[in-house]
Design a protein around this motif. Structure first.
Motif, PDB file in Angstrom:
ATOM      1  N   GLU A  81       0.875  -1.179   0.077  1.00  0.00           N
ATOM      2  CA  GLU A  81      -0.001  -0.009   0.153  1.00  0.00           C
ATOM      3  C   GLU A  81       0.960   1.286  -0.090  1.00  0.00           C
ATOM      4  O   GLU A  81       0.353   2.103  -0.591  1.00  0.00           O
ATOM      5  N   VAL A  82       1.884   1.230   0.520  1.00  0.00           N
ATOM      6  CA  VAL A  82       2.917   2.330   0.585  1.00  0.00           C
ATOM      7  C   VAL A  82       3.687   2.355  -0.686  1.00  0.00           C
ATOM      8  O   VAL A  82       3.444   3.632  -1.355  1.00  0.00           O
ATOM      9  N   MET A  83       3.939   1.567  -1.472  1.00  0.00           N
ATOM     10  CA  MET A  83       4.258   1.512  -2.634  1.00  0.00           C
ATOM     11  C   MET A  83       3.295   1.755  -3.778  1.00  0.00           C
ATOM     12  O   MET A  83       3.590   2.544  -4.696  1.00  0.00           O
ATOM     13  N   LEU A  84       1.989   1.276  -3.691  1.00  0.00           N
ATOM     14  CA  LEU A  84       1.232   1.510  -4.657  1.00  0.00           C
ATOM     15  C   LEU A  84      -0.138   2.149  -3.854  1.00  0.00           C
ATOM     16  O   LEU A  84      -1.255   1.501  -3.891  1.00  0.00           O
ATOM     17  N   PRO A  85      -0.138   3.493  -3.583  1.00  0.00           N
ATOM     18  CA  PRO A  85      -1.159   3.867  -2.862  1.00  0.00           C
ATOM     19  C   PRO A  85      -2.418   3.932  -3.698  1.00  0.00           C
ATOM     20  O   PRO A  85      -3.473   4.306  -3.129  1.00  0.00           O
ATOM     21  N   GLU A  86      -2.363   4.032  -4.795  1.00  0.00           N
ATOM     22  CA  GLU A  86      -3.656   4.217  -5.783  1.00  0.00           C
ATOM     23  C   GLU A  86      -4.281   2.916  -5.975  1.00  0.00           C
ATOM     24  O   GLU A  86      -5.612   2.870  -6.227  1.00  0.00           O
ATOM     25  N   LEU A  87      -3.507   1.979  -5.705  1.00  0.00           N
ATOM     26  CA  LEU A  87      -4.200   0.379  -5.825  1.00  0.00           C
ATOM     27  C   LEU A  87      -5.599   0.200  -4.857  1.00  0.00           C
ATOM     28  O   LEU A  87      -5.325   0.386  -3.593  1.00  0.00           O
ATOM     29  N   LYS A  88      -6.763  -0.134  -5.367  1.00  0.00           N
ATOM     30  CA  LYS A  88      -7.791  -0.439  -4.603  1.00  0.00           C
ATOM     31  C   LYS A  88      -8.241  -2.032  -4.824  1.00  0.00           C
ATOM     32  O   LYS A  88      -8.523  -2.238  -6.133  1.00  0.00           O
ATOM     33  N   ILE A  89      -8.347  -2.906  -3.991  1.00  0.00           N
ATOM     34  CA  ILE A  89      -8.782  -4.184  -3.902  1.00  0.00           C
ATOM     35  C   ILE A  89     -10.407  -4.144  -4.341  1.00  0.00           C
ATOM     36  O   ILE A  89     -11.051  -3.276  -3.755  1.00  0.00           O
ATOM     37  N   ASP A 134      -2.295 -21.485  10.376  1.00  0.00           N
ATOM     38  CA  ASP A 134      -0.930 -21.358  10.313  1.00  0.00           C
ATOM     39  C   ASP A 134      -0.317 -21.270   8.999  1.00  0.00           C
ATOM     40  O   ASP A 134       0.891 -20.900   8.696  1.00  0.00           O
ATOM     41  N   ASN A 135      -1.239 -20.994   7.737  1.00  0.00           N
ATOM     42  CA  ASN A 135      -0.700 -20.711   6.709  1.00  0.00           C
ATOM     43  C   ASN A 135      -1.952 -20.412   5.822  1.00  0.00           C
ATOM     44  O   ASN A 135      -3.156 -20.667   6.068  1.00  0.00           O
ATOM     45  N   ALA A 136      -1.635 -19.360   4.926  1.00  0.00           N
ATOM     46  CA  ALA A 136      -2.996 -18.960   4.197  1.00  0.00           C
ATOM     47  C   ALA A 136      -2.515 -18.341   2.825  1.00  0.00           C
ATOM     48  O   ALA A 136      -1.368 -18.097   2.659  1.00  0.00           O
ATOM     49  N   TYR A 137      -3.256 -18.647   1.756  1.00  0.00           N
ATOM     50  CA  TYR A 137      -3.024 -18.022   0.455  1.00  0.00           C
ATOM     51  C   TYR A 137      -4.233 -17.084   0.103  1.00  0.00           C
ATOM     52  O   TYR A 137      -5.204 -17.460   0.332  1.00  0.00           O
ATOM     53  N   VAL A 138      -3.810 -16.082  -0.543  1.00  0.00           N
ATOM     54  CA  VAL A 138      -4.723 -15.097  -1.037  1.00  0.00           C
ATOM     55  C   VAL A 138      -4.636 -14.619  -2.359  1.00  0.00           C
ATOM     56  O   VAL A 138      -3.289 -14.095  -2.617  1.00  0.00           O
ATOM     57  N   MET A 139      -5.496 -14.643  -3.200  1.00  0.00           N
ATOM     58  CA  MET A 139      -5.492 -13.901  -4.321  1.00  0.00           C
ATOM     59  C   MET A 139      -6.362 -12.711  -4.565  1.00  0.00           C
ATOM     60  O   MET A 139      -7.404 -12.518  -3.798  1.00  0.00           O
ATOM     61  N   MET A 140      -5.880 -11.572  -5.405  1.00  0.00           N
ATOM     62  CA  MET A 140      -6.435 -10.314  -5.333  1.00  0.00           C
ATOM     63  C   MET A 140      -6.693  -9.649  -6.585  1.00  0.00           C
ATOM     64  O   MET A 140      -5.932  -9.888  -7.498  1.00  0.00           O
ATOM     65  N   GLU A 141      -7.718  -9.055  -6.964  1.00  0.00           N
ATOM     66  CA  GLU A 141      -8.255  -8.404  -8.091  1.00  0.00           C
ATOM     67  C   GLU A 141      -8.141  -6.996  -7.673  1.00  0.00           C
ATOM     68  O   GLU A 141      -9.185  -6.695  -6.822  1.00  0.00           O
ATOM     69  N   TYR A 142      -7.374  -6.015  -8.299  1.00  0.00           N
ATOM     70  CA  TYR A 142      -7.502  -4.685  -7.911  1.00  0.00           C
ATOM     71  C   TYR A 142      -8.363  -3.973  -8.924  1.00  0.00           C
ATOM     72  O   TYR A 142      -8.425  -4.436  -9.960  1.00  0.00           O
ATOM     73  N   GLU A 143      -8.864  -2.869  -8.775  1.00  0.00           N
ATOM     74  CA  GLU A 143      -9.385  -1.934  -9.768  1.00  0.00           C
ATOM     75  C   GLU A 143      -8.499  -1.459 -11.004  1.00  0.00           C
ATOM     76  O   GLU A 143      -7.440  -1.115 -10.582  1.00  0.00           O
ATOM     77  N   GLY A 144      -8.906  -1.923 -12.070  1.00  0.00           N
ATOM     78  CA  GLY A 144      -7.994  -1.512 -12.987  1.00  0.00           C
ATOM     79  C   GLY A 144      -7.538  -2.839 -13.820  1.00  0.00           C
ATOM     80  O   GLY A 144      -6.699  -2.833 -14.686  1.00  0.00           O
ATOM     81  N   ALA A 180     -13.315 -20.867   0.479  1.00  0.00           N
ATOM     82  CA  ALA A 180     -12.466 -20.099  -0.505  1.00  0.00           C
ATOM     83  C   ALA A 180     -12.828 -19.865  -1.616  1.00  0.00           C
ATOM     84  O   ALA A 180     -12.396 -20.134  -2.791  1.00  0.00           O
ATOM     85  N   VAL A 181     -14.047 -18.849  -1.675  1.00  0.00           N
ATOM     86  CA  VAL A 181     -14.665 -18.521  -2.821  1.00  0.00           C
ATOM     87  C   VAL A 181     -14.279 -16.967  -2.915  1.00  0.00           C
ATOM     88  O   VAL A 181     -13.723 -16.218  -2.246  1.00  0.00           O
ATOM     89  N   TRP A 182     -14.324 -16.550  -4.354  1.00  0.00           N
ATOM     90  CA  TRP A 182     -14.019 -15.187  -4.722  1.00  0.00           C
ATOM     91  C   TRP A 182     -15.207 -14.305  -3.930  1.00  0.00           C
ATOM     92  O   TRP A 182     -16.476 -14.565  -4.112  1.00  0.00           O
ATOM     93  N   ILE A 183     -14.641 -13.118  -3.549  1.00  0.00           N
ATOM     94  CA  ILE A 183     -15.926 -12.187  -2.886  1.00  0.00           C
ATOM     95  C   ILE A 183     -15.702 -10.954  -3.348  1.00  0.00           C
ATOM     96  O   ILE A 183     -14.434 -10.434  -3.535  1.00  0.00           O
ATOM     97  N   ASP A 184     -16.681 -10.064  -3.367  1.00  0.00           N
ATOM     98  CA  ASP A 184     -16.365  -8.573  -3.494  1.00  0.00           C
ATOM     99  C   ASP A 184     -16.016  -7.952  -2.239  1.00  0.00           C
ATOM    100  O   ASP A 184     -16.345  -8.512  -1.263  1.00  0.00           O
ATOM    101  N   TYR A 185     -15.050  -7.350  -2.516  1.00  0.00           N
ATOM    102  CA  TYR A 185     -14.381  -6.539  -1.386  1.00  0.00           C
ATOM    103  C   TYR A 185     -15.321  -5.552  -0.539  1.00  0.00           C
ATOM    104  O   TYR A 185     -15.474  -4.608  -1.140  1.00  0.00           O
ATOM    105  N   GLU A 186     -15.323  -5.733   0.656  1.00  0.00           N
ATOM    106  CA  GLU A 186     -16.093  -4.734   1.348  1.00  0.00           C
ATOM    107  C   GLU A 186     -15.208  -3.825   2.462  1.00  0.00           C
ATOM    108  O   GLU A 186     -14.522  -4.418   3.002  1.00  0.00           O
TER     109      GLU A 186
END
Length: 390
Positions: A215-223, A242-252, A384-390
């Protein structure tokens, strides 16, 4: 900074809650706060055991009368003193952060809090509103953000050195908890107990660090949406992961991944942030914080070094010694703490613009960290489903 001029007119009168004998992070808070004479430790409620806390405070040369049995007593007593505390650092288990932060704000104090700020977005937003009402700062100790090469990465991205940003890959995956070490280690035990750690382990404790750096490096990105899968490989830790995987899609259309793990056997720390553009990529690794890998398509890989004149000016502001000499986590924390003090000083004299413009993790960073964990849990716990970020 390399010349050592003092930046704060007068040290902030400061106290700690927690961080006593045996604390994993108490010493780095104190070392960072006092290094540039930005804060002066004058009081504390250092331990849940009052006698032990008093003994520890005295060993730090804190006035015995200002070594308090609990934070409530401290806030009340200090408010009656003409030389009472102005700020407090909270270095206690996660489950106490909300209550202590709220009490500190109500007492008119600036707050420096370990992450996570609290357990729910509702609590985080309540703290944000209270901080605004009281005109106080809440800062969060994302301690890696004070490394100078993070600022270099931000400048390179902003100035187009990577081209159009396409992907952000993050990880914080160490191996120190690949077995049930908490059975013999009280300072780890609370981290895997939902009563004290909250609804997550590595998502809140580890993953939010590289997330904030991104977020510091890329302040304009929004999930815009995400998908999370979490596991408890040491079964006694369930329901905490004790382990987790996250995939994110940003605006744009930018894509992101984050792997957080305490069971990456053999890994010392494994915190990395890699940003991939259409022309080049950069990668920062916290085990080599003075370097930034810069890879331009079709050219030899470059390693940019802290303290060198070819870096952008903002990457040189916090250098404490010339290039080639290694700086580490204590310097990073010190860079944040002196900026915390500058922001508090500015807020106290009514300069909200300066306090807001300093490059430090404030209440908004704390709120967003909690929001991200909440969204990850909502995805993971629904298969582990895709959800809209709230």
């Amino acid at each position: 900074m390399i010349n050592g001029e003092l930046k704060v007119k007068s040290p902030i009168r400061w106290a700690m809650v927690g961080g006593g004998r045996g604390s994993q992070i108490g010493y780095i808070h104190r070392s960072a706060a006092v290094r540039d004479n930005s804060f002066q430790l004058v009081a504390g409620a250092f331990d849940i055991d009052p006698a032990r806390g008093r003994d520890f405070g005295v060993s730090l040369r804190v006035d015995p009368q200002r070594c308090y049995p609990d934070y409530q007593t401290m806030f009340e007593a200090e408010a009656r003193r003409p030389d009472g505390i102005q700020a407090v650092s909270i270095a206690t288990p996660n489950g106490t952060h909300y209550a202590i932060s709220k009490a500190a704000l109500e007492a008119g104090l600036h707050v420096i809090c370990e992450k996570p700020l609290c357990f729910t977005v509702a609590e985080a937003e309540e703290l944000r509103a209270l901080a605004e009402e009281k005109d106080r700062l809440v800062c969060v100790t994302y301690g890696y953000a004070g490394h100078q090469m993070i600022r270099q990465a931000k400048a390179m991205i902003r100035n187009g050195d990577l081209g159009e940003i396409r992907m952000v890959n993050m990880q914080f995956a160490h191996g120190f908890h690949s077995e049930a070490v908490e059975e013999a280690n009280p300072s780890t035990r609370w981290r895997v107990d939902p009563r004290f750690a909250g609804p997550s382990y590595v998502l809140g404790d580890l993953a939010t660090h590289p997330l904030y750096l991104s977020e510091v490096m890329l302040p304009e990105l929004k999930i815009s949406r995400l998908m999370c899968s979490r596991q408890s490989f040491v079964r006694s830790r369930a329901p905490l992961e004790d382990n987790a995987y996250v995939m994110m899609e940003y605006e744009g259309g930018v894509m992101g991944t984050l792997w957080a793990s305490a069971v990456n056997a053999g890994s010392m720390h494994g915190q990395k942030v890699r940003v991939i553009g259409s022309k080049a990529s950069i990668e920062w690794w916290d085990e080599r914080p003075n370097q930034l890998l810069f890879e331009v398509q079709g050219k030899p890989s470059q390693t940019l070094e802290r303290g060198m004149d070819y870096l952008y000016p903002e990457a040189l502001e916090d250098d404490r010694i010339g290039g080639g000499h290694p700086e580490g986590l204590f310097e990073s924390w010190s860079n944040l703490y002196y900026r915390f003090a500058l922001a508090m000083e500015a807020r106290d004299r009514g300069d909200r613009a300066m306090a807001g413009n300093l490059d430090i993790p404030q209440i908004g960073a704390g709120v967003e960290g909690v929001r991200w964990v909440e969204n990850c849990l909502r995805s993971a716990d629904n298969g582990a489903v895709w959800i809209d970020y709230e």
